[in-house]
Design an enzyme around this catalytic site. Structure first.
Site, PDB file in Angstrom:
ATOM      1  CG  LEU A   1      -1.958  -1.126   1.303  1.00  0.00           C
ATOM      2  CD1 LEU A   1      -2.693  -1.073   2.637  1.00  0.00           C
ATOM      3  CD2 LEU A   1      -2.941  -1.036   0.148  1.00  0.00           C
ATOM      4  N   GLY A   2       2.014   1.168   0.588  1.00  0.00           N
ATOM      5  CA  GLY A   2       2.871   2.341   0.670  1.00  0.00           C
ATOM      6  C   GLY A   2       4.163   2.019   1.384  1.00  0.00           C
TER       7      GLY A   2
ATOM      8  CB  VAL B   1       1.725  -0.039   4.809  1.00  0.00           C
ATOM      9  CG1 VAL B   1       0.355  -0.470   5.306  1.00  0.00           C
ATOM     10  CG2 VAL B   1       2.377   0.901   5.809  1.00  0.00           C
TER      11      VAL B   1
ATOM     12  CG  ASP C   1       6.958  11.553   9.719  1.00  0.00           C
ATOM     13  OD1 ASP C   1       7.352  12.552   9.088  1.00  0.00           O
ATOM     14  OD2 ASP C   1       6.909  10.412   9.222  1.00  0.00           O
TER      15      ASP C   1
END
Length: 348
Positions: free
Chosen positions: A89-90, A97, A210
C-alpha cells in the site's frame, strides 16, 4: 434344600442371588472404561485451558488487558494474510505497509517495521502504550507480531488511502477526485482533534513528530485517521532535529497577508467555498507556522478556532518557521505545526 430328603423326580429350581455373587468381568471392564474416558476428557480440557492461559499471558505481556486487548499474531499468520506481502500500500520512513485479509474476512493494513533498536522489553512497553490509545481520528492498532527480530503492526485498513493521494497526485484534474472545501475543512478539523488527543488527553502524551499528508488516512466516508503516531519511539529514531522545507509556493503567505485568500484556494474549489471559512483557515495557517512558540496556538486552540468557537487573531509581526530552516520538530509539533502540511495543503 440340603436338608430335604432325596427325590427321584426331577424339577427346576429358581434361586435369587445378590449382584455381588455374579461374575464381575463385564462390570470391571465398564468401570475401567468410564474412568479412562473421564481422565482423557479432563486431560484434553486441561490441555486446552493451558494453551489458552499461555496465549493470554503472552498477549498480556504486551497489552494491559484491563484497558485494551491486542491480538498477538505469528509471522506465519501475517505472511498468509498478506499473501507473502504481495500487495504493498505504501512505504515510509518506518517501513512498508501491505494489504491483508484475516481468516474472518477483515481487511487490515500490515506495517512491516524496517528496524527496531529497542529490545523486547522496551518494545512491549511501547506496544502497551499504543494499544491504550483510542480516538475516532486515529488509526486503530489491532495487533502486532514480535517474533525473533521481526516487528509488525496490524492496523485497520483505510479504503481511501492517504490525503496525499488526493492533494498531490500526478493525475490531471479531470481524472482525479477533487475534495470540496467542506470536506477539506473537516479533514483539517479531524486531524487537529486527533493531535489534541495525543498531546493532552491520552494517558501517555505523544508527540507525533512526522505529521504530513501521507500519514493522514481517509476511511470510506473520507473521515481523517492519523497514522504512525508514536512510531519514532517504537523504532528508537531521533526526530529532535529535522530539515523542514516549504511545500508549494511561498507566495501562499503573501496572498494571505494581502487579504487575497481567493487566490490561495484552487479555482474549482473556491467557487463553492464559504470565503469567511477560507479566511479563518488562512489566519490559522499563519499562526501555526510562527517561529515564536508564544505566538503559535496549542492544538486545543486550533480545534476551537476551526470549530468557530474562538476567533483567530493574525500575528502582528510575521515570522515563519518553515522557510528552509532547521527547527525542533518535537517543539513545533506541540504547537500545531501540522497546519503547514494539512491546512496549507488543503488550500493550495
Amino acid at each position: 434344600m440340603r436338608n430335604s430328603p432325596p427325590s427321584k423326580s426331577s424339577s427346576n429350581v429358581s434361586i435369587r442371588g445378590g449382584a455381588s455373587e455374579l461374575p464381575t468381568k463385564r462390570k470391571s471392564t465398564t468401570i475401567v472404561g468410564t474412568v479412562l474416558g473421564i481422565v482423557s476428557a479432563l486431560a484434553v480440557a486441561l490441555g486446552i485451558f493451558s494453551v489458552f492461559i499461555w496465549r493470554r499471558r503472552q498477549t498480556d505481556r504486551y497489552a494491559d488487558s484491563s484497558d485494551s486487548f491486542l491480538r498477538m499474531f505469528s509471522y506465519k499468520e501475517l505472511k498468509i494474510a498478506t499473501r507473502n506481502f504481495k500487495s504493498q500500500l505504501g512505504r515510509g520512513g518506518f517501513g512498508s505497509v501491505f494489504k491483508g485479509s484475516l481468516p474472518d474476512g477483515t481487511i487490515v493494513a500490515v506495517k512491516r517495521m524496517e528496524c527496531s533498536r529497542q529490545d523486547e522489553k522496551q518494545f512491549r512497553a511501547e506496544i502497551r502504550s499504543l494499544g491504550n490509545i483510542h480516538h475516532m481520528n486515529l488509526v486503530r492498532l489491532r495487533g502486532f507480531c514480535a517474533q525473533g527480530s521481526r516487528r509488525l503492526l496490524v492496523h485497520d485498513y483505510m479504503p481511501n488511502g492517504s490525503l496525499n493521494s488526493f492533494l498531490f497526485t500526478s493525475q490531471s484534474k479531470s481524472k482525479r477526485r477533487v475534495l470540496d472545501w467542506k470536506t477539506r475543512l473537516e479533514i483539517a478539523l479531524g486531524t487537529a482533534r486527533g493531535l489534541h488527543y495525543l498531546h493532552e488527553e491520552c494517558r501517555d502524551c505523544i508527540i507525533h513528530g512526522d505529521v504530513k499528508p501521507e500519514n493522514i488516512l481517509l476511511d470510506s466516508n473520507l473521515s481523517p485517521k492519523l497514522a504512525d503516531f508514536g512510531l519514532s519511539r517504537l523504532v528508537g529514531r531521533d526526530f529532535s532535529r529535522v530539515l523542514t522545507t516549504t511545500r508549494g509556493t511561498r507566495g501562499a503567505v503573501t496572498q494571505i497577508q494581502q487579504g487575497k485568500t481567493i487566490n490561495v484556494v484552487e479555482k474549482d474549489v473556491v467557487e463553492a467555498a464559504d470565503m469567511e471559512e477560507v479566511r479563518r483557515a488562512c489566519v490559522i495557517v499563519l499562526l501555526c507556522i510562527q517561529e515564536d512558540d508564544e505566538v503559535r496556538p496549542s492544538m486545543r486552540q486550533v480545534v476551537q478556532m476551526l470549530e468557530g468557537k474562538m476567533e483567530p487573531q493574525p500575528p502582528q509581526i510575521p515570522s515563519y518557521a518553515f522557510m528552509d530552516k532547521h527547527v525542533d520538530q518535537s517543539d513545533i509539533d506541540s504547537y500545531g505545526s501540522y497546519s503547514h502540511s494539512v491546512l496549507s495543503g488543503l488550500l493550495v
